[in-house]
Design a protein around this motif. Structure first.
Motif, PDB file in Angstrom:
ATOM      1  N   HIS A  19     -14.173  -3.832   3.051  1.00 14.51           N
ATOM      2  CA  HIS A  19     -13.895  -2.471   3.772  1.00 14.51           C
ATOM      3  C   HIS A  19     -12.632  -2.161   4.088  1.00 14.51           C
ATOM      4  N   TYR A  20     -11.698  -3.052   4.038  1.00 13.34           N
ATOM      5  CA  TYR A  20     -10.224  -2.627   4.111  1.00 13.34           C
ATOM      6  C   TYR A  20      -9.723  -2.197   2.862  1.00 13.34           C
ATOM      7  N   GLY A  21     -10.365  -2.292   1.708  1.00 13.21           N
ATOM      8  CA  GLY A  21      -9.612  -1.693   0.293  1.00 13.21           C
ATOM      9  C   GLY A  21      -9.279  -0.124   0.349  1.00 13.21           C
ATOM     10  N   ASP A  22     -10.315   0.566   0.969  1.00 11.35           N
ATOM     11  CA  ASP A  22      -9.986   1.974   1.146  1.00 11.35           C
ATOM     12  C   ASP A  22      -8.743   2.390   2.046  1.00 11.35           C
ATOM     13  N   PRO A  23      -8.688   1.889   3.269  1.00 13.75           N
ATOM     14  CA  PRO A  23      -7.538   2.207   4.147  1.00 13.75           C
ATOM     15  C   PRO A  23      -6.053   1.638   3.477  1.00 13.75           C
ATOM     16  N   VAL A  24      -6.136   0.495   3.005  1.00 11.50           N
ATOM     17  CA  VAL A  24      -4.893  -0.228   2.443  1.00 11.50           C
ATOM     18  C   VAL A  24      -4.337   0.425   1.351  1.00 11.50           C
ATOM     19  N   ALA A  25      -5.402   0.900   0.287  1.00  7.78           N
ATOM     20  CA  ALA A  25      -4.747   1.689  -0.756  1.00  7.78           C
ATOM     21  C   ALA A  25      -4.201   3.057  -0.329  1.00  7.78           C
ATOM     22  N   GLY A  26      -4.776   3.897   0.732  1.00  7.05           N
ATOM     23  CA  GLY A  26      -4.335   4.876   1.283  1.00  7.05           C
ATOM     24  C   GLY A  26      -2.948   4.711   1.937  1.00  7.05           C
ATOM     25  N   ILE A  27      -2.774   3.701   2.400  1.00 12.70           N
ATOM     26  CA  ILE A  27      -1.332   3.587   3.106  1.00 12.70           C
ATOM     27  C   ILE A  27      -0.305   3.197   1.914  1.00 12.70           C
ATOM     28  N   VAL A  28      -0.748   2.717   0.753  1.00 10.96           N
ATOM     29  CA  VAL A  28      -0.065   2.650  -0.332  1.00 10.96           C
ATOM     30  C   VAL A  28       0.735   3.650  -0.977  1.00 10.96           C
TER      31      VAL A  28
END
Length: 311
Positions: free
Chosen positions: A181-190
């Motif tokens: 579930h961290y995939g979405d926010p981590v990709a957003g930060i990058v």
């Protein structure tokens, strides 16, 4: 100069309509399926709508002919628009970072395949729009369209990151994989960092033009080669070139034999001007000042940036 106003303006309208539709699709799907990344990307697209409106306005203004108050034309309106778009990108990147960090520390939310599909369609749509706008920008030498194309490229990164993050979260929820579930926010930060980088680069470029900075040394050397291709030009004292909207303005001081008549000197400068504009269509004007050259005298170098006299 090959800038074609009406055709370039049509491209800007295509970008505006596309951005408006994508904004509605992303925000609606993001709210229905509770996707933080998709809503944030939709808000980013909302900024693109504002940027597209600014682009159309600047392109219409830049097409106005020179007048008494603006003897060099209105070309820099596009540079102002580029600076405005860069600000939109920087603000969007900041907002996306905030939303991604908030989602990173917030509770995990379920992800729908429809939200993933909307992000994927957006990425493909933006890729087609980027390719179309980039070709038009290169063809019509439009800085506003180049800025819009860069904005579309940033949107591609954002949509791919959103699709990747949503896809990871969706697959993780199906197979009960930990931490997915961290995939979405981590990709957003990058992707926010990538968008911020594009915005800063655009801001620096537009600011340099508005501050009357010189063109890059490679182009300046090409212009010098044209001058020196005429054997009558014995030396280039000063050569300055700067961007003014979609065109380049060149002013130069050259040395020609002192025995030349005024008519011969004028014919030479006209020939140089014609050759430069023929070889480089983005050059809008070439102003040439001639200085006398004597084979038996030492040349005193003029100051390329004269100092103001103290009063």
């Amino acid at each position: 100069m090959t800038y074609e106003g009406p055709k370039a303006l049509f491209t800007a309208w295509v970008s505006l309509v596309s951005n408006l539709l994508l904004t509605l699709i992303k925000i609606i799907f993001g709210m229905i399926f509770h996707s933080t990344a998709l809503v944030a990307d939709g808000v980013h697209n909302g900024g693109d709508v504002i940027a597209s409106i600014a682009t159309i306005g600047s392109m219409k203004l830049s097409n106005h002919p020179a007048d008494r108050e603006h003897p060099y034309g209105h070309g820099k309106a596009e540079d102002i628009s580029t600076a405005f778009i860069s600000i939109i990108l920087i603000l969007a990147a900041s907002f996306l970072t905030y939303e991604a960090i908030k989602a990173l520390f917030g509770p995990a939310s379920s992800v729908s395949v429809w939200a993933f599909g909307a992000a994927l369609i957006s990425a493909v749509w933006k890729w087609l729009l980027y390719s179309y706008t980039k070709r038009a920008a290169d063809r019509y030498h439009s800085k506003s369209l180049h800025a819009t194309a860069a904005d579309h490229l940033a949107d591609i990164y954002a949509s791919i990151a959103a699709a990747l993050g949503l896809g990871i979260s969706w697959m993780g929820s199906i197979f009960q994989l930990p931490y997915t579930h961290y995939g979405d926010p981590v990709a957003g930060i990058v992707v926010s960092i990538l968008i911020l980088r594009i915005g800063v680069i655009m801001m620096i470029k537009s600011t340099n033009v508005l501050m009357e900075s010189s063109v890059n040394p490679v182009d300046q050397e090409k212009y010098s080669e044209v001058f020196l291709s005429f054997p009558e030009v014995k030396k280039i004292d000063i050569l300055r070139a700067r961007e003014h909207g979609n065109v380049v303005l060149i002013d130069a001081q050259i040395r020609i034999p002192a025995s030349f008549t005024i008519q011969k000197g004028d014919d030479l400068t006209e020939a140089i001007r014609a050759k430069i504009i023929q070889q480089y269509p983005d050059v809008g004007e070439v102003l040439i000042h001639i200085n006398p050259w004597y084979s038996d005298r030492e040349i005193i170098e003029p100051d390329s940036v004269p100092h103001l006299e103290n009063k």
